[in-house]
Scaffold this active site. Structure first.
Site, PDB file in Angstrom:
ATOM      1  N   PHE A 160      16.430   6.620   4.124  1.00 33.79           N
ATOM      2  CA  PHE A 160      15.329   6.391   5.067  1.00 33.79           C
ATOM      3  C   PHE A 160      15.741   5.263   6.006  1.00 33.79           C
ATOM      4  O   PHE A 160      16.815   4.660   5.861  1.00 33.79           O
ATOM      5  CB  PHE A 160      14.040   6.029   4.316  1.00 33.79           C
ATOM      6  CG  PHE A 160      14.101   4.684   3.649  1.00 33.79           C
ATOM      7  CD1 PHE A 160      14.726   4.526   2.431  1.00 33.79           C
ATOM      8  CD2 PHE A 160      13.564   3.549   4.250  1.00 33.79           C
ATOM      9  CE1 PHE A 160      14.812   3.281   1.814  1.00 33.79           C
ATOM     10  CE2 PHE A 160      13.635   2.295   3.647  1.00 33.79           C
ATOM     11  CZ  PHE A 160      14.257   2.167   2.427  1.00 33.79           C
ATOM     12  N   GLY A 161      14.864   4.952   6.945  1.00 34.51           N
ATOM     13  CA  GLY A 161      15.093   3.813   7.835  1.00 34.51           C
ATOM     14  C   GLY A 161      16.465   3.875   8.502  1.00 34.51           C
ATOM     15  O   GLY A 161      16.848   4.894   9.090  1.00 34.51           O
ATOM     16  N   ASP A 176      10.030  -7.813   0.807  1.00 32.78           N
ATOM     17  CA  ASP A 176      10.187  -7.696   2.249  1.00 32.78           C
ATOM     18  C   ASP A 176      11.660  -7.441   2.489  1.00 32.78           C
ATOM     19  O   ASP A 176      12.515  -8.048   1.854  1.00 32.78           O
ATOM     20  CB  ASP A 176       9.730  -8.973   2.957  1.00 32.78           C
ATOM     21  CG  ASP A 176       9.459  -8.694   4.426  1.00 32.78           C
ATOM     22  OD1 ASP A 176       8.630  -7.820   4.717  1.00 32.78           O
ATOM     23  OD2 ASP A 176      10.094  -9.327   5.296  1.00 32.78           O
ATOM     24  N   HIS A 222       0.834  -1.202   0.000  1.00 35.13           N
ATOM     25  CA  HIS A 222       0.000   0.000   0.000  1.00 35.13           C
ATOM     26  C   HIS A 222       0.868   1.250   0.000  1.00 35.13           C
ATOM     27  O   HIS A 222       0.370   2.361   0.138  1.00 35.13           O
ATOM     28  CB  HIS A 222      -0.985  -0.029   1.175  1.00 35.13           C
ATOM     29  CG  HIS A 222      -2.077  -1.035   0.965  1.00 35.13           C
ATOM     30  ND1 HIS A 222      -3.269  -0.710   0.365  1.00 35.13           N
ATOM     31  CD2 HIS A 222      -2.127  -2.361   1.217  1.00 35.13           C
ATOM     32  CE1 HIS A 222      -4.014  -1.808   0.279  1.00 35.13           C
ATOM     33  NE2 HIS A 222      -3.344  -2.818   0.792  1.00 35.13           N
ATOM     34  N   ASN A 223       2.180   1.044  -0.127  1.00 34.58           N
ATOM     35  CA  ASN A 223       3.115   2.159  -0.156  1.00 34.58           C
ATOM     36  C   ASN A 223       3.210   2.678  -1.599  1.00 34.58           C
ATOM     37  O   ASN A 223       3.699   1.987  -2.501  1.00 34.58           O
ATOM     38  CB  ASN A 223       4.465   1.623   0.348  1.00 34.58           C
ATOM     39  CG  ASN A 223       5.533   2.668   0.374  1.00 34.58           C
ATOM     40  OD1 ASN A 223       5.558   3.572  -0.457  1.00 34.58           O
ATOM     41  ND2 ASN A 223       6.431   2.544   1.327  1.00 34.58           N
ATOM     42  N   ALA A 224       2.719   3.896  -1.820  1.00 31.28           N
ATOM     43  CA  ALA A 224       2.676   4.454  -3.178  1.00 31.28           C
ATOM     44  C   ALA A 224       4.087   4.579  -3.752  1.00 31.28           C
ATOM     45  O   ALA A 224       4.302   4.406  -4.953  1.00 31.28           O
ATOM     46  CB  ALA A 224       1.991   5.815  -3.158  1.00 31.28           C
ATOM     47  N   GLY A 225       5.052   4.858  -2.907  1.00 33.85           N
ATOM     48  CA  GLY A 225       6.446   5.010  -3.348  1.00 33.85           C
ATOM     49  C   GLY A 225       6.983   3.722  -3.940  1.00 33.85           C
ATOM     50  O   GLY A 225       7.673   3.736  -4.963  1.00 33.85           O
ATOM     51  N   LYS A 226       6.641   2.600  -3.311  1.00 32.26           N
ATOM     52  CA  LYS A 226       7.124   1.305  -3.822  1.00 32.26           C
ATOM     53  C   LYS A 226       6.536   1.007  -5.190  1.00 32.26           C
ATOM     54  O   LYS A 226       7.227   0.551  -6.091  1.00 32.26           O
ATOM     55  CB  LYS A 226       6.738   0.180  -2.845  1.00 32.26           C
ATOM     56  CG  LYS A 226       7.802  -0.070  -1.798  1.00 32.26           C
ATOM     57  CD  LYS A 226       7.504  -1.331  -1.008  1.00 32.26           C
ATOM     58  CE  LYS A 226       8.397  -1.367   0.235  1.00 32.26           C
ATOM     59  NZ  LYS A 226       7.956  -2.360   1.220  1.00 32.26           N
TER      60      LYS A 226
END
Ligand code: IMP
Length: 199
Positions: free
Chosen positions: A156-157, A75, A15-19
């Site tokens: 990120f992360g 993942d 559901h991540n639009a960026g991905k």
């Protein structure tokens, strides 16, 4: 021999639009119409697997069987040698409900303490599953070293504490495009494309 993607629609089980955008860009050279899980209103399964591969397959298989369309899921996470592989598949969860990675990086630093073994790796599993349940799954691994305190504002992360092997900069100090070329995701993606998309 891997099963080939025959063209047409593919749903990114995230559901991540960026991905979804990133995968659309990466597959733009092939005959692929990329949809997102949000476009199709797909439910998000619980990530109950114990490995990156198991979780990627679980997400892709659920999306493919529910939608009837070939699905791609990933993942990923960071595994620290001195912490017996933690946070690993729990990398996102270590940041808590507010996705606070300053907090997650501090926890990694605290748990490592003065351990001289600073080795860590980023892992990415990518799984392509068909509605009949068949999956093709690939993994990319990138070795590196951790530094504290974290350095750099890019990425990120856990990027600001991770120095990829052969470099002196953290991913927080490396430009996005340069990281994209060498990342664990890129490694897994190249394997997937070679096996399932390239003619
Ligand atoms: P996922 O979206 O469930 O696969 O969670 C992946 C988590 O692993 C992210 O939230 C980040 O914490 C971490 N992670 C994965 N890839 C990277 C990366 O390239 N840089 C920094 N952190 C990453």
């Amino acid at each position: 021999m891997s099963r080939k993607f025959e063209g047409g629609k593919l749903v990114v089980a995230s559901h991540n639009a960026g991905k979804a955008r990133e995968i659309r860009e990466l597959l733009s050279a092939y005959n692929v119409e990329v949809l997102s899980a949000t476009d199709l209103n797909l439910p998000e399964p619980e990530e109950t697997g114990l490995t990156f591969i198991a979780n990627a397959e679980l997400k892709a298989r659920a999306a493919a069987t529910t939608s009837g369309i070939v699905a791609l899921a990933d993942d990923s996470g960071m595994s620290v040698n001195a912490l017996n592989g933690a946070p690993g598949i729990y990398s996102a969860r270590w940041a808590g409900p507010n996705k606070d990675f300053a907090f997650a990086m501090q926890r990694v630093a605290d748990e490592m303490g003065n351990n001289p073994d600073r080795r860590a790796q980023f892992n990415c599993a990518l799984s392509l599953c068909w509605p009949d349940g068949h999956c093709e799954t690939f993994e990319g691994v990138l070795q590196g070293q951790l530094v504290t305190p974290p350095r750099g504002l890019k990425g990120f992360g856990y990027d600001p504490m991770f120095i990829p092997e052969g470099d002196i900069r953290t991913f927080g100090e490396i430009a996005h495009d340069e990281k994209q070329r060498m990342s664990h995701r890129a490694i897994a993606f190249h394997k997937l494309v070679a096996a399932c998309f390239a003619p």
